[in-house]
Design an enzyme around this catalytic site. Sequence first.
Site, PDB file in Angstrom:
ATOM      1  N   ASP A  64       0.827  -1.202   0.000  1.00  0.00           N
ATOM      2  CA  ASP A  64       0.000   0.000   0.000  1.00  0.00           C
ATOM      3  C   ASP A  64       0.865   1.258   0.000  1.00  0.00           C
ATOM      4  O   ASP A  64       1.973   1.261   0.548  1.00  0.00           O
ATOM      5  CB  ASP A  64      -0.902  -0.015   1.242  1.00  0.00           C
ATOM      6  CG  ASP A  64      -2.043   0.972   1.145  1.00  0.00           C
ATOM      7  OD1 ASP A  64      -2.373   1.406   0.026  1.00  0.00           O
ATOM      8  OD2 ASP A  64      -2.605   1.321   2.199  1.00  0.00           O
TER       9      ASP A  64
ATOM     10  N   ARG B  49       0.305   7.674  -2.781  1.00  0.00           N
ATOM     11  CA  ARG B  49       0.734   8.729  -1.846  1.00  0.00           C
ATOM     12  C   ARG B  49       2.236   8.978  -1.944  1.00  0.00           C
ATOM     13  O   ARG B  49       2.690  10.112  -1.805  1.00  0.00           O
ATOM     14  CB  ARG B  49       0.334   8.333  -0.419  1.00  0.00           C
ATOM     15  CG  ARG B  49      -1.128   8.626  -0.109  1.00  0.00           C
ATOM     16  CD  ARG B  49      -1.577   7.958   1.160  1.00  0.00           C
ATOM     17  NE  ARG B  49      -1.776   6.529   0.946  1.00  0.00           N
ATOM     18  CZ  ARG B  49      -1.985   5.661   1.924  1.00  0.00           C
ATOM     19  NH1 ARG B  49      -1.979   6.070   3.176  1.00  0.00           N
ATOM     20  NH2 ARG B  49      -2.180   4.380   1.658  1.00  0.00           N
TER      21      ARG B  49
ATOM     22  N   HIS C 192       2.977   3.431  -8.860  1.00  0.00           N
ATOM     23  CA  HIS C 192       2.745   2.012  -9.133  1.00  0.00           C
ATOM     24  C   HIS C 192       3.957   1.378  -9.816  1.00  0.00           C
ATOM     25  O   HIS C 192       4.313   0.234  -9.536  1.00  0.00           O
ATOM     26  CB  HIS C 192       1.507   1.849 -10.012  1.00  0.00           C
ATOM     27  CG  HIS C 192       0.225   2.243  -9.335  1.00  0.00           C
ATOM     28  ND1 HIS C 192      -0.123   1.781  -8.087  1.00  0.00           N
ATOM     29  CD2 HIS C 192      -0.786   3.064  -9.732  1.00  0.00           C
ATOM     30  CE1 HIS C 192      -1.297   2.293  -7.737  1.00  0.00           C
ATOM     31  NE2 HIS C 192      -1.710   3.072  -8.719  1.00  0.00           N
TER      32      HIS C 192
ATOM     33  N   SER D 234      -7.230  -5.800  -5.917  1.00  0.00           N
ATOM     34  CA  SER D 234      -8.402  -6.358  -5.253  1.00  0.00           C
ATOM     35  C   SER D 234      -9.628  -6.294  -6.156  1.00  0.00           C
ATOM     36  O   SER D 234      -9.654  -5.562  -7.155  1.00  0.00           O
ATOM     37  CB  SER D 234      -8.689  -5.601  -3.949  1.00  0.00           C
ATOM     38  OG  SER D 234      -9.313  -4.363  -4.224  1.00  0.00           O
ATOM     39  N   THR D 235     -10.657  -7.039  -5.781  1.00  0.00           N
ATOM     40  CA  THR D 235     -11.911  -6.998  -6.524  1.00  0.00           C
ATOM     41  C   THR D 235     -12.563  -5.624  -6.431  1.00  0.00           C
ATOM     42  O   THR D 235     -13.416  -5.286  -7.260  1.00  0.00           O
ATOM     43  CB  THR D 235     -12.887  -8.069  -5.994  1.00  0.00           C
ATOM     44  OG1 THR D 235     -12.979  -7.960  -4.563  1.00  0.00           O
ATOM     45  CG2 THR D 235     -12.413  -9.470  -6.357  1.00  0.00           C
TER      46      THR D 235
ATOM     47  N   ARG E  27     -11.454   2.205  -9.357  1.00  0.00           N
ATOM     48  CA  ARG E  27     -10.516   3.301  -9.604  1.00  0.00           C
ATOM     49  C   ARG E  27     -10.678   3.836 -11.022  1.00  0.00           C
ATOM     50  O   ARG E  27     -11.301   3.192 -11.867  1.00  0.00           O
ATOM     51  CB  ARG E  27      -9.084   2.805  -9.377  1.00  0.00           C
ATOM     52  CG  ARG E  27      -8.804   2.444  -7.924  1.00  0.00           C
ATOM     53  CD  ARG E  27      -7.354   2.109  -7.700  1.00  0.00           C
ATOM     54  NE  ARG E  27      -7.090   1.817  -6.304  1.00  0.00           N
ATOM     55  CZ  ARG E  27      -5.878   1.643  -5.792  1.00  0.00           C
ATOM     56  NH1 ARG E  27      -4.807   1.729  -6.576  1.00  0.00           N
ATOM     57  NH2 ARG E  27      -5.728   1.384  -4.512  1.00  0.00           N
TER      58      ARG E  27
ATOM     59  N   LEU F  34      11.035 -20.711  -3.442  1.00  0.00           N
ATOM     60  CA  LEU F  34      10.009 -19.810  -2.923  1.00  0.00           C
ATOM     61  C   LEU F  34       8.784 -19.797  -3.832  1.00  0.00           C
ATOM     62  O   LEU F  34       8.903 -19.674  -5.057  1.00  0.00           O
ATOM     63  CB  LEU F  34      10.582 -18.393  -2.810  1.00  0.00           C
ATOM     64  CG  LEU F  34       9.604 -17.262  -2.487  1.00  0.00           C
ATOM     65  CD1 LEU F  34       9.154 -17.343  -1.036  1.00  0.00           C
ATOM     66  CD2 LEU F  34      10.231 -15.904  -2.758  1.00  0.00           C
TER      67      LEU F  34
ATOM     68  N   GLU G 116       0.386 -13.270  12.739  1.00  0.00           N
ATOM     69  CA  GLU G 116       0.932 -12.072  13.369  1.00  0.00           C
ATOM     70  C   GLU G 116       0.829 -10.932  12.353  1.00  0.00           C
ATOM     71  O   GLU G 116       0.939 -11.158  11.141  1.00  0.00           O
ATOM     72  CB  GLU G 116       2.398 -12.284  13.762  1.00  0.00           C
ATOM     73  CG  GLU G 116       2.599 -13.376  14.811  1.00  0.00           C
ATOM     74  CD  GLU G 116       1.917 -13.067  16.121  1.00  0.00           C
ATOM     75  OE1 GLU G 116       1.954 -11.888  16.557  1.00  0.00           O
ATOM     76  OE2 GLU G 116       1.329 -13.986  16.718  1.00  0.00           O
TER      77      GLU G 116
END
Length: 254
Positions: free
Chosen positions: A34, A38, A51, A79-80, A85, A145, A221
């Site tokens: 996120d 900004r 981005h 996200s859905t 946007r 990974l 966590e």
Amino acid sequence: MLQRLKALFGKTSAAPLQTLESDNIPQHIAIIMDGNGRWAKRRGLPRMAGHHSGMKAVKRITMAADRVGVKYLTLYAFSTENWKRPKAEVEFLMKLPQEFLAMEIKDLMEKNVRIRIMGYKEDLPSHTLKAVEDAVALTSGNTGLVLTFALNYGSRKEMIEAMKSIGRDIRDGKLDPDEIDVPDMESRLLSTGLPDPDLLIRTSGELRLSNFMLWQLAYSEMWFTDVYWPEFSDQHFYEAVREYQRRARRYGGL
């Protein structure tokens, strides 16, 4: 109150790699990436520049995760709800997987990284879907990974679809409602095959889950930082892991 929560959940000071305990590395780390917009606004840049810089952080943190021995890394890419946007921004975001994979697939292959996608493919543009599916196929034999991109993903939709699947099996006589258990539910989620995240990281100072892996994060966590995703460094990543290692995970026990 906000500052108290941030002090409780996470710190933004960097920790060197050497401070980590090699025998207590989280197996699965999920990240809500996120703050791209900004970060760009602070620099007088268009959101798209944020981005694009965030895309570079994906490579940086993937390599950091691999370096410390993380086995699964799941990144919330789109996200859905992000379809709301502006059209130009959405179109730009849909081009980033193609650009990222074209540039980085060689290094990811050399690092034995396996790529997965977790989300609803039917809504994705054909060029986006082809880029990620080609990468999934190319890396399918890798054993290192597991890098999962949550792309067009929403946890509420995921759980609703799982319940619909359960409902159909009950209707068709394939499932007794009294026999429904946690493994049965998990087998119907988009994350099937992945262990639940041990650690969730969210950048940019926001303190919410934003419809991300709501079932899977039940005992994870959580670590929040004010740092925007484009400037999130490997040292910040190590600090999140170090904070994880300071905590005692009891899963409701003593």
